[in-house]
Design a protein around this motif. Structure first.
Motif, PDB file in Angstrom:
ATOM      1  N   VAL A 158       0.792  -1.239  -0.016  1.00 38.92           N
ATOM      2  CA  VAL A 158       0.204  -0.017  -0.150  1.00 38.92           C
ATOM      3  C   VAL A 158       0.922   1.314  -0.002  1.00 38.92           C
ATOM      4  N   LEU A 159       1.759   1.147   1.006  1.00 42.92           N
ATOM      5  CA  LEU A 159       2.696   2.475   0.826  1.00 42.92           C
ATOM      6  C   LEU A 159       3.774   2.643  -0.761  1.00 42.92           C
ATOM      7  N   ASP A 160       3.732   1.556  -1.186  1.00 42.47           N
ATOM      8  CA  ASP A 160       4.415   1.544  -2.729  1.00 42.47           C
ATOM      9  C   ASP A 160       3.418   2.095  -3.584  1.00 42.47           C
ATOM     10  N   VAL A 161       1.921   1.884  -3.382  1.00 39.71           N
ATOM     11  CA  VAL A 161       1.174   2.742  -4.176  1.00 39.71           C
ATOM     12  C   VAL A 161       0.921   4.175  -3.911  1.00 39.71           C
ATOM     13  N   ALA A 162       1.132   4.300  -2.615  1.00 47.11           N
ATOM     14  CA  ALA A 162       1.052   5.974  -2.148  1.00 47.11           C
ATOM     15  C   ALA A 162       2.424   6.503  -2.888  1.00 47.11           C
ATOM     16  N   SER A 163       3.586   5.926  -3.041  1.00 48.71           N
ATOM     17  CA  SER A 163       4.643   6.391  -3.470  1.00 48.71           C
ATOM     18  C   SER A 163       4.444   7.256  -4.817  1.00 48.71           C
ATOM     19  N   MET A 164       3.610   6.524  -5.691  1.00 49.20           N
ATOM     20  CA  MET A 164       3.610   6.755  -6.933  1.00 49.20           C
ATOM     21  C   MET A 164       2.680   7.903  -7.208  1.00 49.20           C
ATOM     22  N   MET A 165       2.058   8.421  -6.124  1.00 47.24           N
ATOM     23  CA  MET A 165       0.987   9.396  -6.313  1.00 47.24           C
ATOM     24  C   MET A 165       1.833  10.966  -5.763  1.00 47.24           C
ATOM     25  N   VAL A 166       3.204  10.568  -5.046  1.00 50.47           N
ATOM     26  CA  VAL A 166       3.630  11.989  -4.606  1.00 50.47           C
ATOM     27  C   VAL A 166       4.416  12.436  -5.933  1.00 50.47           C
ATOM     28  N   ALA A 217      -7.358  18.994   1.035  1.00 46.66           N
ATOM     29  CA  ALA A 217      -7.186  19.652  -0.297  1.00 46.66           C
ATOM     30  C   ALA A 217      -5.951  20.278  -0.745  1.00 46.66           C
ATOM     31  N   ARG A 218      -4.850  20.430  -0.044  1.00 54.05           N
ATOM     32  CA  ARG A 218      -3.770  21.294  -0.203  1.00 54.05           C
ATOM     33  C   ARG A 218      -2.953  20.436  -1.258  1.00 54.05           C
ATOM     34  N   PRO A 219      -2.682  20.923  -2.487  1.00 50.12           N
ATOM     35  CA  PRO A 219      -1.712  20.253  -3.418  1.00 50.12           C
ATOM     36  C   PRO A 219      -0.371  20.194  -2.933  1.00 50.12           C
ATOM     37  N   LEU A 220       0.428  19.276  -3.282  1.00 47.25           N
ATOM     38  CA  LEU A 220       1.691  19.274  -2.747  1.00 47.25           C
ATOM     39  C   LEU A 220       2.383  20.278  -3.843  1.00 47.25           C
ATOM     40  N   GLN A 221       3.693  20.881  -3.164  1.00 51.11           N
ATOM     41  CA  GLN A 221       4.312  21.823  -3.971  1.00 51.11           C
ATOM     42  C   GLN A 221       5.727  21.452  -4.126  1.00 51.11           C
ATOM     43  N   ASP A 240       2.597  -1.851   9.978  1.00 51.32           N
ATOM     44  CA  ASP A 240       2.761  -0.227  10.224  1.00 51.32           C
ATOM     45  C   ASP A 240       4.167   0.165   9.568  1.00 51.32           C
ATOM     46  N   LEU A 241       4.056   1.263   8.822  1.00 48.32           N
ATOM     47  CA  LEU A 241       5.404   1.721   8.270  1.00 48.32           C
ATOM     48  C   LEU A 241       5.196   2.933   7.767  1.00 48.32           C
ATOM     49  N   ASN A 242       6.338   4.019   7.552  1.00 46.22           N
ATOM     50  CA  ASN A 242       6.082   5.108   6.845  1.00 46.22           C
ATOM     51  C   ASN A 242       7.447   5.729   6.467  1.00 46.22           C
ATOM     52  N   GLU A 243       7.236   6.209   5.076  1.00 44.20           N
ATOM     53  CA  GLU A 243       8.440   6.884   4.607  1.00 44.20           C
ATOM     54  C   GLU A 243       8.241   8.691   4.456  1.00 44.20           C
ATOM     55  N   THR A 244       9.379   9.005   4.392  1.00 40.85           N
ATOM     56  CA  THR A 244       9.325  10.619   3.932  1.00 40.85           C
ATOM     57  C   THR A 244       9.845  10.915   2.479  1.00 40.85           C
ATOM     58  N   PHE A 245       9.046  11.405   1.493  1.00 41.79           N
ATOM     59  CA  PHE A 245       9.096  11.567   0.303  1.00 41.79           C
ATOM     60  C   PHE A 245       9.608  13.074   0.067  1.00 41.79           C
ATOM     61  N   PHE A 246      10.344  13.137  -1.239  1.00 39.11           N
ATOM     62  CA  PHE A 246      10.651  14.556  -1.823  1.00 39.11           C
ATOM     63  C   PHE A 246       9.512  14.639  -2.874  1.00 39.11           C
ATOM     64  N   VAL A 247       9.243  16.176  -2.748  1.00 42.27           N
ATOM     65  CA  VAL A 247       8.327  16.446  -3.895  1.00 42.27           C
ATOM     66  C   VAL A 247       8.969  17.459  -4.895  1.00 42.27           C
ATOM     67  N   GLY A 248       9.500  17.022  -6.014  1.00 43.65           N
ATOM     68  CA  GLY A 248      10.324  17.779  -7.065  1.00 43.65           C
ATOM     69  C   GLY A 248      11.590  17.836  -6.435  1.00 43.65           C
ATOM     70  N   GLU A 249      12.089  19.298  -6.589  1.00 41.55           N
ATOM     71  CA  GLU A 249      13.356  19.637  -6.435  1.00 41.55           C
ATOM     72  C   GLU A 249      13.818  20.143  -5.126  1.00 41.55           C
ATOM     73  N   ILE A 250      14.577  19.609  -4.320  1.00 44.80           N
ATOM     74  CA  ILE A 250      14.744  19.857  -2.776  1.00 44.80           C
ATOM     75  C   ILE A 250      15.850  20.509  -2.321  1.00 44.80           C
ATOM     76  N   GLU A 251      15.579  21.471  -1.248  1.00 40.68           N
ATOM     77  CA  GLU A 251      16.732  22.277  -1.042  1.00 40.68           C
ATOM     78  C   GLU A 251      17.883  21.160  -0.009  1.00 40.68           C
ATOM     79  N   GLU A 252      18.956  21.521  -0.110  1.00 49.54           N
ATOM     80  CA  GLU A 252      20.089  20.596   0.611  1.00 49.54           C
ATOM     81  C   GLU A 252      19.758  20.373   2.054  1.00 49.54           C
TER      82      GLU A 252
END
Length: 396
Positions: A158-166, A217-221, A240-252
């Motif tokens: 299920v988390l793998d499915v979520a990852s494709m949405m980010v 309803a907030r779009p990821l930026q 139970d598990l979680n991961e933190t994902f990057f959205v686009g270009e991330i500052e260092e």
């Protein structure tokens, strides 16, 4: 279960109302309390017995009213009527804002097994409450361990499915919808749903949100970081598990925060084996976090998990904690460090769920469910692809 009827208020003039139960002609002076709350007119009954007898059909009125209200809210949302200040006077710690209204709770079919709190009006888990305060850690028998392996593998899917949405432009509500459908497709109940009335099927925690963010309803930026926390319930067990994902270009700075947080988790996992005290994990995590200039959240901890969503042991992530217990084969628990750019202090939004950093700086988190074995541990929620690496690692 049907609610108890409310006594009808005096009207000022006598109006004779007839019981709405089929074939009953008695005078009705009792009214359905749920109908009162939902604004449904009528709904009068002569007695609790008549109300109970009509419950299977009467409750459909409630469902219809709730669906119509949800459609109305969705319609407002589609028109752009998003409320980003639902709590006038609240001083936000950072730049993130809620985007209301929330959509209504998504339904789960009856053919899927529900945990005990799913039906409770306050989302209370009676099974967890009965063991509250105990520090005894359950050693799972082989059949329970196998059930945990299965449910944790499904949670990972299920988390793998979520990852494709980010990605930029996708709302966290849309991620939640995908998670909900992925759970149902695997005959799983999404464990967060109605757990102490949590309104969604997963937690999505953006930027300064530490944990328990409510999808909205907030779009990821571009430049956001977002944690997606998944728990699923199947055949009586939670994974139970979680991961933190990057959205686009991330500052260092955010890249370093996320990388360090993942390293904190993995260093702690490397130490898991029989005979190790649970309190030791916090020493390992805090040492690594502090070495990179980050702090460790103290208000939220890892936990035991199996038939109960949260149970013993309690697993703090900070140093010099007072956690009780020693690891033994058959123990199953989570490690889920929350690491902050600034100070570790937190506060909670008025929604009673969303935990944010008090200074408004960013926080990241990673989580796995672990099984203590004879020689070490198995990561039950390990990613099967890319040699187990988290998704962000491919964006560094």
């Amino acid at each position: 279960r049907h609610p108890r009827l409310s006594i009808m208020a005096a009207d000022g003039e006598a109006v004779r109302r007839v019981c709405e139960t089929d074939s009953c002609e008695k005078e009705a002076r009792l009214q359905c309390p749920t109908c009162i709350k939902l604004g449904i007119q009528g709904s009068f009954f002569c007695s609790q017995e008549c109300f109970k007898g009509s419950w299977s059909t009467h409750k459909l009125l409630h469902k219809k009213a709730k669906n119509e209200k949800a459609k109305e809210e969705c319609s407002k949302s589609e028109k752009g009527e998003i409320n980003t200040d639902p709590w006038p006077g609240y001083r936000y710690t950072g730049k993130l804002r809620p985007h209301y209204p929330l959509t209504s709770m998504r339904p789960v079919p009856s053919y899927i097994q529900w945990p005990d709190y799913a039906h409770h009006p306050l989302g209370v888990s009676e099974s967890e409450q009965s063991l509250k305060g105990t520090s005894q850690i359950k050693m799972l028998p082989p059949e329970d361990i196998e059930a945990m392996r299965v449910v944790c593998r499904l949670a990972r899917e299920v988390l793998d499915v979520a990852s494709m949405m980010v990605r930029s432009g996708v709302t966290t509500e849309e991620i939640d919808h995908a998670v909900h459908l992925a759970c149902l497709a695997r005959n799983c109940y999404p464990s967060p749903l109605n757990y102490y009335n949590f309104p969604k099927s997963c937690c999505t925690s953006v930027n300064e949100v530490i944990c328990h963010g409510i999808p909205d309803a907030r779009p990821l930026q571009d430049g956001d970081i977002v944690n997606v926390d998944i728990t699923v319930y199947r055949n009586g067990f939670h994974g139970d598990l979680n991961e933190t994902f990057f959205v686009g270009e991330i500052e260092e700075g955010s890249k370093k925060l996320v990388q360090t947080t993942y390293e904190c988790l993995m260093h702690a996992i490397d130490s898991v084996k029989p005979g190790v005290r649970y309190r030791e994990l916090g020493n390992i995590i805090q040492k690594h976090a502090h070495a990179s200039g980050f702090s460790v959240v103290r208000s939220y901890c890892g936990h035991g998990i199996h038939r109960l969503f949260h149970t013993a042991p309690n697993v703090p992530h900070y140093a010099k904690n007072k956690a009780v217990g020693v690891m033994k084969p058959g123990h199953v628990f989570t490690i889920e460090p929350m690491i902050c750019e600034g100070a570790w202090h937190d506060e909670t939004w008025p929604d009673s769920w969303t935990a944010v950093t008090k200074d408004g700086k960013r926080s990241a988190q990673f989580e796995h469910t672990l099984l203590v074995t004879e020689t070490g541990c198995d990561i039950l929620t390990r990613r099967l692809e890319d040699n187990g690496r988290p998704y962000f690692a491919s964006q560094l």
